[in-house]
Enzyme design. Structure first.
Site, PDB file in Angstrom:
ATOM      1  N   ASP A  88       0.862  -1.180   0.000  1.00 58.51           N
ATOM      2  CA  ASP A  88       0.000   0.000   0.000  1.00 58.51           C
ATOM      3  C   ASP A  88       0.898   1.230   0.000  1.00 58.51           C
ATOM      4  O   ASP A  88       1.175   1.821   1.035  1.00 58.51           O
ATOM      5  CB  ASP A  88      -0.912  -0.031   1.214  1.00 58.51           C
ATOM      6  CG  ASP A  88      -2.008   1.023   1.152  1.00 58.51           C
ATOM      7  OD1 ASP A  88      -2.081   1.764   0.145  1.00 58.51           O
ATOM      8  OD2 ASP A  88      -2.790   1.110   2.114  1.00 58.51           O
ATOM      9  N   ALA A  89       1.374   1.564  -1.195  1.00 58.96           N
ATOM     10  CA  ALA A  89       2.361   2.627  -1.333  1.00 58.96           C
ATOM     11  C   ALA A  89       1.782   3.893  -1.955  1.00 58.96           C
ATOM     12  O   ALA A  89       2.331   4.972  -1.793  1.00 58.96           O
ATOM     13  CB  ALA A  89       3.533   2.140  -2.181  1.00 58.96           C
ATOM     14  N   LYS A  90       0.705   3.740  -2.701  1.00 57.37           N
ATOM     15  CA  LYS A  90       0.059   4.862  -3.385  1.00 57.37           C
ATOM     16  C   LYS A  90       1.065   5.696  -4.176  1.00 57.37           C
ATOM     17  O   LYS A  90       1.007   6.917  -4.189  1.00 57.37           O
ATOM     18  CB  LYS A  90      -0.728   5.709  -2.400  1.00 57.37           C
ATOM     19  CG  LYS A  90      -1.834   4.955  -1.701  1.00 57.37           C
ATOM     20  CD  LYS A  90      -2.488   5.814  -0.639  1.00 57.37           C
ATOM     21  CE  LYS A  90      -3.455   5.036   0.212  1.00 57.37           C
ATOM     22  NZ  LYS A  90      -2.818   4.198   1.225  1.00 57.37           N
ATOM     23  N   ARG A  91       2.008   5.025  -4.806  1.00 59.61           N
ATOM     24  CA  ARG A  91       3.029   5.730  -5.566  1.00 59.61           C
ATOM     25  C   ARG A  91       2.436   6.332  -6.836  1.00 59.61           C
ATOM     26  O   ARG A  91       1.519   5.777  -7.421  1.00 59.61           O
ATOM     27  CB  ARG A  91       4.163   4.777  -5.952  1.00 59.61           C
ATOM     28  CG  ARG A  91       4.873   4.140  -4.776  1.00 59.61           C
ATOM     29  CD  ARG A  91       5.624   5.177  -3.958  1.00 59.61           C
ATOM     30  NE  ARG A  91       6.537   4.539  -3.032  1.00 59.61           N
ATOM     31  CZ  ARG A  91       6.555   4.775  -1.728  1.00 59.61           C
ATOM     32  NH1 ARG A  91       5.722   5.639  -1.203  1.00 59.61           N
ATOM     33  NH2 ARG A  91       7.415   4.176  -0.949  1.00 59.61           N
TER      34      ARG A  91
END
Length: 131
Positions: A88-91
């Protein structure tokens, strides 16, 4: 590679008769113990037969600096290999930065899938889709 993730997710979901994905978002101010890995270990061991995936939120680990990243690494090593992990990095960035983020998430950390932010368009998402 998407098929590999889908197959792993399907197997875990069928085996555990579950669509439950557990977020591993350790906030030390809310935890009953100080050791992030130990906190996660207890959760993983209590739920491995109940979930179809685990989703560590990288922001919580990055906020703790190197000790947080070490806890993330130990956590990923402790998750059973037949249960998918979602970073869950939302890069979301473009060009070589997006490529580096994708490489870090899939090759560096070994996640099976990653959350991304598509705000910057196709260029921000494309490197992740290649995995």
């Amino acid at each position: 590679m998407a098929n590999v993730f889908q197959e792993k997710l399907t197997r875990a979901s069928k085996r555990n008769d579950s669509l439950l994905c557990i977020g591993l978002d350790p906030d030390p101010s809310l935890m009953p113990v100080e050791d992030v890995f130990e906190f996660n270990r207890v959760i993983i061991e209590a739920t491995a037969d109940l979930v179809c995936a685990y989703k560590p939120n990288l922001a919580f680990y990055e906020a703790l600096g190197l000790p947080g990243l070490e806890a993330l690494q130990r956590t990923l090593e402790h998750i059973p290999k037949d249960i998918p992990t979602i970073g869950d990095a939302k890069r979301g960035d473009i060009g070589s930065t997006a490529q580096a983020y994708a490489k870090a998430m899939f090759q560096g950390w070994g996640f099976d899938a990653v959350t991304v932010n598509p705000y910057l368009g196709h260029d921000a998402v494309e490197p992740f889709l290649e995995y």
